[in-house]
Design a protein around this motif. Structure first.
Motif, PDB file in Angstrom:
ATOM      1  N   GLN A 188       1.489   1.397   2.100  1.00 13.19           N
ATOM      2  CA  GLN A 188       0.236   1.747   1.444  1.00 13.19           C
ATOM      3  C   GLN A 188       0.763   3.107   0.224  1.00 13.19           C
ATOM      4  O   GLN A 188       1.513   3.807   0.515  1.00 13.19           O
ATOM      5  CB  GLN A 188      -0.594   2.339   2.304  1.00 13.19           C
ATOM      6  CG  GLN A 188      -1.854   3.157   1.598  1.00 13.19           C
ATOM      7  CD  GLN A 188      -2.760   3.327   2.963  1.00 13.19           C
ATOM      8  OE1 GLN A 188      -2.603   3.128   4.135  1.00 13.19           O
ATOM      9  NE2 GLN A 188      -3.976   4.156   2.257  1.00 13.19           N
ATOM     10  N   GLU A 226     -10.874   1.489   2.609  1.00 13.62           N
ATOM     11  CA  GLU A 226      -9.688   1.198   3.328  1.00 13.62           C
ATOM     12  C   GLU A 226     -10.042   0.403   4.583  1.00 13.62           C
ATOM     13  O   GLU A 226      -9.074  -0.689   4.562  1.00 13.62           O
ATOM     14  CB  GLU A 226      -8.940   2.711   3.662  1.00 13.62           C
ATOM     15  CG  GLU A 226      -7.629   2.329   4.175  1.00 13.62           C
ATOM     16  CD  GLU A 226      -7.038   3.715   4.375  1.00 13.62           C
ATOM     17  OE1 GLU A 226      -5.842   3.713   5.233  1.00 13.62           O
ATOM     18  OE2 GLU A 226      -7.408   4.491   3.765  1.00 13.62           O
ATOM     19  N   LEU A 229      -0.764  -2.130   0.206  1.00 12.44           N
ATOM     20  CA  LEU A 229      -2.124  -1.573   0.020  1.00 12.44           C
ATOM     21  C   LEU A 229      -1.942  -0.427  -1.123  1.00 12.44           C
ATOM     22  O   LEU A 229      -1.323   0.559  -0.886  1.00 12.44           O
ATOM     23  CB  LEU A 229      -2.783  -1.072   1.448  1.00 12.44           C
ATOM     24  CG  LEU A 229      -4.019  -0.352   1.422  1.00 12.44           C
ATOM     25  CD1 LEU A 229      -4.945  -1.402   0.667  1.00 12.44           C
ATOM     26  CD2 LEU A 229      -4.246   0.112   2.759  1.00 12.44           C
TER      27      LEU A 229
END
Length: 185
Positions: A71, A172, A104
């Motif tokens: 991420q 998220e 991500l």
């Protein structure tokens, strides 16, 4: 899911998210993530592991337990295009180190307008390297500006970007649910 910061600079941060088992408790994990990322978040509560720099990443050989998802949060300001271009390749060794197949991207605080020349640069220098390193899927948490959103989507429509399965999200939780739904793919 274990989540810890593995690299941090003034304008960007890389989190390592180890996903060992997605069970019925996954939605609770997502709710916890959303709570921790709320505006009232206390920065001192972040879990921080030993920092691994891009230079030392190549020396690490033990793969993580579970599937690694990177991420990456970006905080670049609108006038920091050159800094962005000099910093972004630094996350690439983490893909190989942790054998990540998914990323991500958290662009909610990213302020650079990705104009056509920068879109091409990202496709050539970032997307191509991601494909070569084995990235197959990316979720994007989008900035609030609609023009910025369109520019990011256009970037992933470039030649190399088309080789990566992508989706764009406002939260998220939604991004993680999409990544979860395709872990087996």
């Amino acid at each position: 899911m274990q989540k810890s910061i593995i690299y941090e600079q003034a304008r960007w941060r890389v989190w390592l998210c180890l996903v060992s088992d997605f069970s019925s408790d996954f939605l609770n994990v997502i709710e916890d993530i959303e709570e921790k990322n709320s505006p009232n978040q206390d920065e001192s509560q972040d879990a921080v592991s030993t920092e691994i720099t891009p230079q030392t990443a190549k020396a690490q050989t033990k793969p993580p337990e579970g599937e690694a998802v990177l991420q990456i949060e970006l905080f670049f300001l609108e006038n920091e295009v050159e800094l962005f271009q000099s910093e972004m390749p630094n996350f690439l060794p983490f893909i190989t180190l942790y054998q990540a197949k998914k990323i991500l991207w958290d662009l909610r605080n990213f302020q650079i307008l990705v104009e056509p020349a920068l879109q091409e640069w990202i496709d050539t220098h970032i997307n191509a390297a991601e494909v070569e390193a084995g990235i197959v899927q990316e979720a994007f948490l989008m900035p609030p500006d609609e023009i910025a959103q369109i520019a990011i989507e256009q970037t992933m429509d470039e030649a190399q970007g088309q080789q990566i399965k992508t989706a764009f999200f406002e939260t998220e939780a939604a991004a993680w649910l999409w990544l979860n739904s395709t872990l087996e793919s």
